[in-house]
Motif scaffolding. Structure first.
Motif, PDB file in Angstrom:
ATOM      1  N   LEU A  79      -3.142  -9.474   1.842  1.00  0.00           N
ATOM      2  CA  LEU A  79      -4.043  -8.317   1.844  1.00  0.00           C
ATOM      3  C   LEU A  79      -3.407  -7.206   1.014  1.00  0.00           C
ATOM      4  O   LEU A  79      -2.179  -7.175   0.844  1.00  0.00           O
ATOM      5  CB  LEU A  79      -4.233  -7.774   3.263  1.00  0.00           C
ATOM      6  CG  LEU A  79      -5.117  -8.512   4.270  1.00  0.00           C
ATOM      7  CD1 LEU A  79      -4.525  -9.831   4.676  1.00  0.00           C
ATOM      8  CD2 LEU A  79      -5.336  -7.638   5.487  1.00  0.00           C
ATOM      9  N   ALA A  80      -4.213  -6.282   0.559  1.00  0.00           N
ATOM     10  CA  ALA A  80      -3.660  -5.069  -0.047  1.00  0.00           C
ATOM     11  C   ALA A  80      -2.760  -4.405   0.990  1.00  0.00           C
ATOM     12  O   ALA A  80      -3.111  -4.325   2.168  1.00  0.00           O
ATOM     13  CB  ALA A  80      -4.781  -4.133  -0.471  1.00  0.00           C
ATOM     14  N   ASP A  81      -1.583  -3.942   0.552  1.00  0.00           N
ATOM     15  CA  ASP A  81      -0.601  -3.411   1.510  1.00  0.00           C
ATOM     16  C   ASP A  81      -0.919  -1.992   1.935  1.00  0.00           C
ATOM     17  O   ASP A  81      -0.587  -1.588   3.042  1.00  0.00           O
ATOM     18  CB  ASP A  81       0.802  -3.475   0.903  1.00  0.00           C
ATOM     19  CG  ASP A  81       1.873  -3.107   1.915  1.00  0.00           C
ATOM     20  OD1 ASP A  81       1.811  -3.602   3.048  1.00  0.00           O
ATOM     21  OD2 ASP A  81       2.762  -2.306   1.572  1.00  0.00           O
ATOM     22  N   ARG A  82      -1.534  -1.211   1.070  1.00  0.00           N
ATOM     23  CA  ARG A  82      -1.820   0.184   1.427  1.00  0.00           C
ATOM     24  C   ARG A  82      -3.106   0.245   2.241  1.00  0.00           C
ATOM     25  O   ARG A  82      -4.177  -0.161   1.780  1.00  0.00           O
ATOM     26  CB  ARG A  82      -1.960   1.035   0.167  1.00  0.00           C
ATOM     27  CG  ARG A  82      -0.645   1.166  -0.575  1.00  0.00           C
ATOM     28  CD  ARG A  82      -0.711   2.246  -1.633  1.00  0.00           C
ATOM     29  NE  ARG A  82       0.541   2.321  -2.364  1.00  0.00           N
ATOM     30  CZ  ARG A  82       0.648   2.140  -3.672  1.00  0.00           C
ATOM     31  NH1 ARG A  82      -0.421   1.888  -4.403  1.00  0.00           N
ATOM     32  NH2 ARG A  82       1.818   2.216  -4.259  1.00  0.00           N
ATOM     33  N   CYS A  83      -2.990   0.779   3.431  1.00  0.00           N
ATOM     34  CA  CYS A  83      -4.099   0.843   4.389  1.00  0.00           C
ATOM     35  C   CYS A  83      -5.290   1.606   3.807  1.00  0.00           C
ATOM     36  O   CYS A  83      -5.124   2.634   3.133  1.00  0.00           O
ATOM     37  CB  CYS A  83      -3.575   1.544   5.639  1.00  0.00           C
ATOM     38  SG  CYS A  83      -4.790   1.806   6.923  1.00  0.00           S
ATOM     39  N   SER A  84      -6.481   1.101   4.074  1.00  0.00           N
ATOM     40  CA  SER A  84      -7.689   1.742   3.559  1.00  0.00           C
ATOM     41  C   SER A  84      -7.925   3.119   4.173  1.00  0.00           C
ATOM     42  O   SER A  84      -8.694   3.909   3.637  1.00  0.00           O
ATOM     43  CB  SER A  84      -8.907   0.852   3.799  1.00  0.00           C
ATOM     44  OG  SER A  84      -9.172   0.721   5.188  1.00  0.00           O
ATOM     45  N   HIS A  85      -7.234   3.427   5.270  1.00  0.00           N
ATOM     46  CA  HIS A  85      -7.425   4.731   5.925  1.00  0.00           C
ATOM     47  C   HIS A  85      -6.707   5.849   5.167  1.00  0.00           C
ATOM     48  O   HIS A  85      -7.356   6.715   4.597  1.00  0.00           O
ATOM     49  CB  HIS A  85      -6.931   4.660   7.376  1.00  0.00           C
ATOM     50  CG  HIS A  85      -7.082   5.945   8.115  1.00  0.00           C
ATOM     51  ND1 HIS A  85      -6.055   6.512   8.835  1.00  0.00           N
ATOM     52  CD2 HIS A  85      -8.130   6.788   8.229  1.00  0.00           C
ATOM     53  CE1 HIS A  85      -6.470   7.648   9.374  1.00  0.00           C
ATOM     54  NE2 HIS A  85      -7.726   7.834   9.028  1.00  0.00           N
ATOM     55  N   PHE A  86      -5.370   5.816   5.131  1.00  0.00           N
ATOM     56  CA  PHE A  86      -4.604   6.841   4.411  1.00  0.00           C
ATOM     57  C   PHE A  86      -3.394   6.242   3.711  1.00  0.00           C
ATOM     58  O   PHE A  86      -2.351   6.882   3.598  1.00  0.00           O
ATOM     59  CB  PHE A  86      -4.180   7.977   5.339  1.00  0.00           C
ATOM     60  CG  PHE A  86      -5.165   9.109   5.399  1.00  0.00           C
ATOM     61  CD1 PHE A  86      -5.298   9.997   4.340  1.00  0.00           C
ATOM     62  CD2 PHE A  86      -5.989   9.270   6.496  1.00  0.00           C
ATOM     63  CE1 PHE A  86      -6.215  11.028   4.384  1.00  0.00           C
ATOM     64  CE2 PHE A  86      -6.911  10.302   6.556  1.00  0.00           C
ATOM     65  CZ  PHE A  86      -7.029  11.183   5.495  1.00  0.00           C
ATOM     66  N   SER A  87      -3.519   4.996   3.261  1.00  0.00           N
ATOM     67  CA  SER A  87      -2.496   4.324   2.448  1.00  0.00           C
ATOM     68  C   SER A  87      -1.205   4.019   3.188  1.00  0.00           C
ATOM     69  O   SER A  87      -0.142   3.897   2.565  1.00  0.00           O
ATOM     70  CB  SER A  87      -2.171   5.135   1.179  1.00  0.00           C
ATOM     71  OG  SER A  87      -3.326   5.295   0.403  1.00  0.00           O
ATOM     72  N   GLY A  88      -1.261   3.882   4.496  1.00  0.00           N
ATOM     73  CA  GLY A  88      -0.072   3.489   5.242  1.00  0.00           C
ATOM     74  C   GLY A  88       0.383   2.089   4.830  1.00  0.00           C
ATOM     75  O   GLY A  88      -0.421   1.259   4.418  1.00  0.00           O
ATOM     76  N   PRO A  89       1.698   1.820   4.925  1.00  0.00           N
ATOM     77  CA  PRO A  89       2.244   0.521   4.499  1.00  0.00           C
ATOM     78  C   PRO A  89       2.056  -0.551   5.575  1.00  0.00           C
ATOM     79  O   PRO A  89       2.812  -0.594   6.544  1.00  0.00           O
ATOM     80  CB  PRO A  89       3.724   0.838   4.276  1.00  0.00           C
ATOM     81  CG  PRO A  89       4.001   1.949   5.249  1.00  0.00           C
ATOM     82  CD  PRO A  89       2.722   2.743   5.385  1.00  0.00           C
ATOM     83  N   LEU A  90       1.084  -1.419   5.393  1.00  0.00           N
ATOM     84  CA  LEU A  90       0.826  -2.459   6.394  1.00  0.00           C
ATOM     85  C   LEU A  90       2.006  -3.410   6.547  1.00  0.00           C
ATOM     86  O   LEU A  90       2.209  -3.990   7.609  1.00  0.00           O
ATOM     87  CB  LEU A  90      -0.437  -3.244   6.038  1.00  0.00           C
ATOM     88  CG  LEU A  90      -1.751  -2.459   6.065  1.00  0.00           C
ATOM     89  CD1 LEU A  90      -2.918  -3.379   5.767  1.00  0.00           C
ATOM     90  CD2 LEU A  90      -1.945  -1.754   7.396  1.00  0.00           C
ATOM     91  N   SER A  91       2.807  -3.568   5.486  1.00  0.00           N
ATOM     92  CA  SER A  91       3.961  -4.472   5.566  1.00  0.00           C
ATOM     93  C   SER A  91       5.006  -3.953   6.556  1.00  0.00           C
ATOM     94  O   SER A  91       5.900  -4.696   6.947  1.00  0.00           O
ATOM     95  CB  SER A  91       4.584  -4.674   4.185  1.00  0.00           C
ATOM     96  OG  SER A  91       4.918  -3.425   3.606  1.00  0.00           O
ATOM     97  N   GLN A  92       4.900  -2.695   6.960  1.00  0.00           N
ATOM     98  CA  GLN A  92       5.808  -2.163   7.981  1.00  0.00           C
ATOM     99  C   GLN A  92       5.151  -2.146   9.358  1.00  0.00           C
ATOM    100  O   GLN A  92       5.714  -1.637  10.328  1.00  0.00           O
ATOM    101  CB  GLN A  92       6.262  -0.748   7.600  1.00  0.00           C
ATOM    102  CG  GLN A  92       7.102  -0.726   6.340  1.00  0.00           C
ATOM    103  CD  GLN A  92       7.465   0.689   5.910  1.00  0.00           C
ATOM    104  OE1 GLN A  92       7.487   1.619   6.714  1.00  0.00           O
ATOM    105  NE2 GLN A  92       7.747   0.847   4.630  1.00  0.00           N
ATOM    106  N   GLY A  93       3.936  -2.675   9.432  1.00  0.00           N
ATOM    107  CA  GLY A  93       3.213  -2.714  10.694  1.00  0.00           C
ATOM    108  C   GLY A  93       3.534  -3.965  11.490  1.00  0.00           C
ATOM    109  O   GLY A  93       4.288  -4.830  11.061  1.00  0.00           O
ATOM    110  N   GLU A  94       2.909  -4.063  12.656  1.00  0.00           N
ATOM    111  CA  GLU A  94       3.138  -5.194  13.550  1.00  0.00           C
ATOM    112  C   GLU A  94       2.104  -6.287  13.270  1.00  0.00           C
ATOM    113  O   GLU A  94       0.909  -6.011  13.180  1.00  0.00           O
ATOM    114  CB  GLU A  94       3.019  -4.736  15.000  1.00  0.00           C
ATOM    115  CG  GLU A  94       3.286  -5.845  15.996  1.00  0.00           C
ATOM    116  CD  GLU A  94       3.116  -5.370  17.425  1.00  0.00           C
ATOM    117  OE1 GLU A  94       3.380  -4.183  17.682  1.00  0.00           O
ATOM    118  OE2 GLU A  94       2.708  -6.186  18.259  1.00  0.00           O
ATOM    119  N   VAL A  95       2.590  -7.511  13.148  1.00  0.00           N
ATOM    120  CA  VAL A  95       1.724  -8.666  12.961  1.00  0.00           C
ATOM    121  C   VAL A  95       1.690  -9.451  14.258  1.00  0.00           C
ATOM    122  O   VAL A  95       2.737  -9.830  14.790  1.00  0.00           O
ATOM    123  CB  VAL A  95       2.225  -9.563  11.803  1.00  0.00           C
ATOM    124  CG1 VAL A  95       1.419 -10.849  11.724  1.00  0.00           C
ATOM    125  CG2 VAL A  95       2.182  -8.812  10.482  1.00  0.00           C
TER     126      VAL A  95
END
Ligand code: FES
Length: 146
Positions: A79-95
Motif C-alpha cells: 500500500l502507499a505508506d503515507r496515510c490518506s488522512h495526514f500522511s502518517g507513516p503506515l510502516s511505523q503502525g501496527e499490523v
C-alpha cells in the motif's frame, strides 16, 4: 426576518465549510498524488524472501514510499505508506489481523484492498498489485497508473 435568518445560516455554513476545506484541508485525500507519481509498469522492490513475516516494512517505488507486508503463504500486500488522512507513516503502525493502524491518529486500513475501516480518514489507501519475477524478486504495479 425569516429570509434574513436563512441567509445568515447559509453564509455561516459557507464560511465554515470554506475554512475547513481550504485552510484546514479537512477530509482531503493525502494520497491523491500517488497516482501521478508512480510510473506505469512493474517496479522491483527486492528479493521476496527478505521481507519479514507479519511486519510492515517501508520501501520506495521511485519517489513514493510504500508499505510492504508479507503474510502467511507468501501473500504480499503493498500500500502507499503515507496515510490518506495526514500522511502518517503506515510502516511505523501496527499490523494485525489483515489490517494496519496508522500511528498518528489511529486510522485502520484493510491490507487486501486499502479500504479505510476505521478512524478519521475519508479515503482508502492506494493498493499495488504484486508478483514475483523469475529470480524471486517482489515486483509491484499500481493498476491505476497503467
Ligand atoms: S495521519 Fe494517519 S490517521 Fe491521521
Amino acid at each position: 426576518m425569516l429570509g434574513f435568518a436563512g441567509l445568515a445560516t447559509v453564509g455561516t455554513g459557507a464560511a465554515l465549510g470554506g475554512h475547513l476545506a481550504y485552510r484546514q484541508a479537512a477530509g482531503a485525500n493525502k494520497t491523491e498524488s500517488v497516482l501521478r507519481l508512480v510510473a506505469p509498469g512493474w517496479h522491483t522492490l527486492g528479493p521476496a524472501e527478505e521481507f519479514p513475516d507479519g511486519r510492515g516494512v517501508r520501501r520506495m517505488v521511485g519517489e513514493v514510499p510504500v508499505l510492504v507486508v508479507r503474510e502467511a503463504d507468501d501473500v504480499f500486500h503493498v500500500l502507499a505508506d503515507r496515510c490518506s488522512h495526514f500522511s502518517g507513516p503506515l510502516s511505523q503502525g501496527e499490523v494485525a489481523d489483515g489490517h494496519v493502524t496508522c500511528p498518528w491518529h489511529g486510522c485502520v486500513f484493510r491490507l487486501s484492498d486499502g479500504w479505510n475501516v476505521g478512524g478519521p480518514a475519508t479515503a482508502p489507501q492506494p493498493v499495488f498489485a504484486t508478483r514475483t519475477d523469475g529470480h524471486g524478486n517482489l515486483q509491484v504495479r499500481l493498476p491505476a497508473a497503467g
